[in-house]
Scaffold this motif. Structure first.
Motif, mmCIF file in Angstrom:
data_model
loop_
_atom_site.group_PDB
_atom_site.id
_atom_site.type_symbol
_atom_site.label_atom_id
_atom_site.label_comp_id
_atom_site.label_asym_id
_atom_site.label_seq_id
_atom_site.Cartn_x
_atom_site.Cartn_y
_atom_site.Cartn_z
ATOM 1 N N LYS A 158 0.855 -1.183 0.000
ATOM 2 C CA LYS A 158 0.000 0.000 0.000
ATOM 3 C C LYS A 158 0.892 1.234 0.000
ATOM 4 C CE LYS A 158 -3.612 1.844 3.099
ATOM 5 N NZ LYS A 158 -2.890 2.819 3.924
ATOM 6 N N ALA A 159 0.596 2.157 -0.914
ATOM 7 C CA ALA A 159 1.372 3.395 -0.942
ATOM 8 C C ALA A 159 1.056 4.199 0.304
ATOM 9 C CB ALA A 159 1.016 4.207 -2.181
ATOM 10 N N ILE A 161 0.685 7.696 2.321
ATOM 11 C CA ILE A 161 0.466 9.115 2.028
ATOM 12 C C ILE A 161 1.033 9.887 3.199
ATOM 13 C CG2 ILE A 161 -1.251 10.797 1.296
ATOM 14 C CD1 ILE A 161 -3.179 8.451 0.902
ATOM 15 N N GLN A 165 -2.765 8.316 7.934
ATOM 16 C CA GLN A 165 -3.725 9.138 7.200
ATOM 17 C C GLN A 165 -4.465 10.052 8.165
ATOM 18 O OE1 GLN A 165 -6.140 6.704 4.705
ATOM 19 N NE2 GLN A 165 -7.650 8.304 4.427
#
Lengths: 192, 426
Positions: A158-159, A161, A165
Motif C-alpha cells: 500500500k502506498a 500518504i 492518514q
C-alpha cells in the motif's frame, strides 16, 4: 557508465538523496516543459532554484531567479540542465567550480553531451542524460500511471500518504443520529 | 546491480495495480465517479494545464481505467496506454491524432469487416482516405505510399481468415516512408504476439475479445510504442506544434516518448468523448489476470479442433496458421510462437446453404458476432458480419459464401468436436 539506459535503483537513489536542485534554463513561461518540471518538483518538496540570466532578480513560482550557478548563495545537490546539448559542457564546468560542487548533473529529455558527462564523472559526480526528473519522479512513485503511462514497476504494498492518514475535522454537521436521540432520552422527552 | 524484470504472467496480474492508498483494498476499486475534487485553485490550474498528473473528469481519465491502461501497456512493452469505449473508438482517436482532411493511410485489405466498413465509410466523411494493400504482396504497401500518406495499418493475425501479417517487412516500408506503423493486435493478444518487437509504433486493441475474454464488456485500447520521432517528421501538428487548446504547449517536447498516448487522451478523447466505463475496465482487468492461462487453453483446443475439422469429408479447406502445411504456418511460427490464436475459418463444400445449416444446427457453439470468449462461438460471415460487402469484397476479406468462422473457447475439446460433428451430420 552506460548512458543509454539507467536502472531504476540508480534514478531512485538520486531522487531520494538530492534536496536542492538548480535548474539552468528554467522558463517563467507557463507552457514550457521547464516550467512544468520546476513547479512539479517544487510541489514534491525539493528546494528549487531557477537559473536564467535574462530574468535574474525576478521570481519564478515564488523562487528568486539567479543569472548563473556561481550566484547561488547556498550549496546545491543537483544541477538540472534545461539547455541545448551544446551548452552542457560549460555548465558542467561552472558546476565544478562551485564550493562545494553538486553531486549530480542531470540533463533533460533530449539533452545529451557525452563529453560533459565524462568530465562530471571524472570529478565524482553522478550523471543522468536525456531524462526528465519530473517524469522519473512520477514514474517511480507511479503517480504518472494516472495518465496511463507504463511505470515499468509493480508493487503489492500500500502506498503511504505521508505516514498515518489524517482526516480533517472540519466537516459540515448533518441532522439526526444517535447523539440527538440520546440527548432527548436524557431530558426525558421521548427516546425515539 | 541488475534488477529483476517480472515475467508476462506476473505483469498480467500486477501491472498497474496496487493496494488502494486510502482504504488498502487489494482488488482494484471501481472508481464509479464522474469527477474529482481539486486540492486548491492552483492544483486545478496545474491539472488543466497538464503541468501535474492527476484526475479531473472521467471522460479524460479514471483511476480504474488507468490501471487497465498501464496493464496493457506493460504487456505490450509500450510506453503508455489509453483505454476507450471500443476498438472502433480506439481507431477513430488514433487517426484523429494523425490525419487531416485529404490525408491518406495505407491499410491491409485483410481486416476485420467492421474496420473495412469504418475505413471505407465513416473515415471518408472526415476526409481520411484509405488506400488498400495486400499482405500477400508487401510491395503493394510500398506502391500505395504517396506524399499524403500519414500511417500504415494492419492486423497482426487478421480476422477472420487466419492471415499472419509479415510485420517486420511492413515496418520497413513504414520506416522508409517516415510514417508510423499501427497494428491491431486484437486476435493475437500480447500473450501470443508482440508487435512492438517487430517495428510497430502504435498498437490498438478491441479489449472486448481475448484481453477481456469473457464476452461481457466492450472496450478498446491504444498503446504508444514510444518509437516514432514526431518532431523529426514534422507532419503531425497534434504532436509537434504548439497546441492552442493548452496555451501553446508542444506535446512531443513535453511528454517525450509517451506523447502520442497523451495526444490521444487530451486532444482526441477529451474532444471526441468515447470514454470507457470504469465498470467495464474492472471486468476487463479481471479477465486479463488469466490471459496467459486462457490463451494456452484456447490455442490447444483450436489446434485440436482445426486438425479434426480438416479431415472432415464435408470440409473443403481449413485456414488456420497453426496447422503444419498452412500457407501462413511459417509466419505464425515466427510471430506467434506460443500459438496461432483461437479464431479460424473453414470452407464447406456445400457453400452458402451448408454454412447456414451448420450455424442453425450447433448447440454448444453460440451463433453470434463476437470472438475471443471463454465460450465457443460460430458465425457464417457472408450472411452476417460481412453481409454489407460486395461478393468481391467478401472473398477479398476471406469471407466468401462457403466460409464459416469459429472462435474456439476453453471448454473440453471433446465436447466442442462432438457439437461440430453433430452439426455437420445430415
Amino acid at each position: 557508465m552506460n548512458h543509454d539506459s539507467y536502472s531504476d535503483s540508480y534514478i531512485r537513489g538520486i531522487l531520494n538523496t538530492v534536496k536542492t536542485i538548480a535548474m539552468v534554463g528554467a522558463s517563467e513561461k507557463q507552457n514550457r516543459p521547464s516550467y512544468f518540471a520546476f513547479k512539479y518538483l517544487l510541489e514534491r518538496g525539493y528546494r528549487m532554484i531557477p537559473i536564467n540570466p535574462g530574468h535574474a532578480g525576478e521570481t519564478m513560482v515564488g523562487q528568486p531567479i539567479y543569472a548563473r550557478l556561481a550566484d547561488i548563495p547556498e550549496p546545491v545537490d543537483m544541477v538540472d540542465i534545461f539547455r541545448g546539448s551544446q551548452y552542457a559542457l560549460p555548465i558542467v564546468q561552472e558546476a565544478l567550480a562551485l564550493k562545494p560542487p553538486p553531486s549530480v548533473i542531470w540533463m533533460q529529455l533530449g539533452v545529451r553531451n557525452d563529453e560533459a558527462a565524462a568530465l562530471a564523472e571524472a570529478n565524482g559526480m553522478k550523471v543522468v542524460m536525456n531524462r526528465c526528473p519530473k517524469i522519473e519522479y512520477g514514474r517511480l512513485s507511479s503517480e504518472i500511471a494516472w495518465m496511463g503511462v507504463n511505470t515499468r514497476t509493480i508493487s503489492a504494498r500500500k502506498a503511504t500518504i505521508g505516514g498515518v492518514q489524517r482526516m480533517s475535522l472540519n466537516r459540515v454537521t448533518a441532522p439526526g443520529g444517535a447523539t440527538a436521540a440520546s440527548d432527548r432520552v436524557q431530558r426525558g422527552d421521548g427516546g425515539h | 546491480m541488475t534488477e529483476r524484470i517480472p515475467g508476462f504472467s506476473t505483469l498480467a496480474v500486477h501491472a498497474g495495480a496496487q493496494p488502494d492508498p486510502t482504504t488498502g483494498a487489494r482488488a482494484t476499486p471501481i472508481y464509479q465517479t464522474t469527477s474529482y475534487v481539486f486540492e486548491s485553485v492552483d492544483h486545478a490550474a496545474s491539472l488543466f494545464g497538464l503541468q501535474t498528473f492527476g484526475n479531473i473528469y472521467t471522460r479524460i481519465g479514471n483511476p480504474t481505467n488507468a490501471v487497465l491502461e498501464e496493464r496493457v501497456a506493460a504487456l505490450e512493452g509500450g510506453t503508455a496506454g489509453l483505454a476507450v469505449a471500443s476498438g472502433h473508438a480506439a481507431q477513430v482517436l488514433v487517426f484523429h491524432c494523425l490525419m487531416q482532411p485529404g490525408d491518406e493511410f495505407v491499410a491491409s485489405k485483410k481486416l476485420y469487416g467492421g474496420s473495412i466498413n469504418q475505413f471505407n465509410h465513416a473515415f471518408k466523411n472526415f476526409g481520411w482516405n484509405v488506400v488498400w494493400a495486400d499482405p500477400d504482396d508487401i510491395s503493394s504497401f510500398e506502391r500505395a505510399i504517396s506524399p499524403k500518406t500519414k500511417a500504415i495499418f494492419t492486423e497482426s493475425i487478421a480476422n477472420p481468415g487466419g492471415v499472419i501479417t509479415d510485420m517486420d517487412a511492413v515496418a520497413q516500408v513504414a520506416k522508409r516512408a517516415g510514417v508510423p506503423y499501427i497494428v491491431d493486435n486484437t486476435l493475437a493478444s500480447p500473450y501470443l504476439c508482440r508487435p512492438f518487437e517487430h517495428g510497430a509504433d502504435i498498437i490498438v486493441h478491441s479489449l472486448t475479445k481475448f484481453l477481456g475474454g469473457h464476452g461481457n464488456s466492450i472496450g478498446g485500447m491504444i498503446v504508444d510504442g514510444g518509437t516514432f520521432n514526431w518532431s523529426r517528421e514534422r507532419r503531425y501538428p497534434m504532436l509537434c506544434e504548439p497546441r492552442p487548446e493548452y496555451h501553446g504547449i508542444v506535446l512531443h517536447e513535453t511528454f517525450g516518448n509517451f506523447a502520442f498516448a497523451i495526444a490521444c487522451r487530451v486532444l482526441a478523447l477529451r474532444d471526441i468523448g468515447s470514454a470507457l466505463s470504469p465498470f467495464n475496465a474492472f471486468l476487463i482487468l479481471t479477465g486479463i489476470e488469466t490471459l496467459p492461462l486462457r490463451m494456452r487453453k484456447h490455442c490447444d483446443n483450436t489446434l485440436t479442433v482445426a486438425q479434426w475439422i480438416s479431415n472432415h469429408p464435408k470440409v473443403a479447406w481449413v485456414s488456420y496458421p497453426g496447422l503444419p502445411g498452412d500457407r501462413f504456418h511459417n509466419l505464425a511460427k515466427k510471430y506467434c510462437p506460443n500459438g496461432a490464436g483461437a479464431v479460424f475459418t473453414f470452407g464447406l463444400k456445400g457453400g452458402y446453404d451448408a454454412g447456414v445449416k451448420l450455424v442453425s444446427n450447433v448447440k454448444l457453439f453460440s451463433h453470434l458476432a463476437n470472438i475471443g470468449d471463454t465460450r465457443s462461438l460460430i458465425i457464417h460471415p457472408a450472411s452476417t458480419t460481412h453481409r454489407q460487402l460486395s461478393d468481391a469484397q467478401k472473398t477479398a476479406a476471406g469471407a466468401g459464401p462457403d466460409v464459416v468462422r469459429l472462435s474456439i473457447g476453453i471448454e473440453d475439446h471433446e465436447d466442442i468436436i462432438a457439437d461440430l460433428e453433430e452439426g455437420l451430420a445430415d
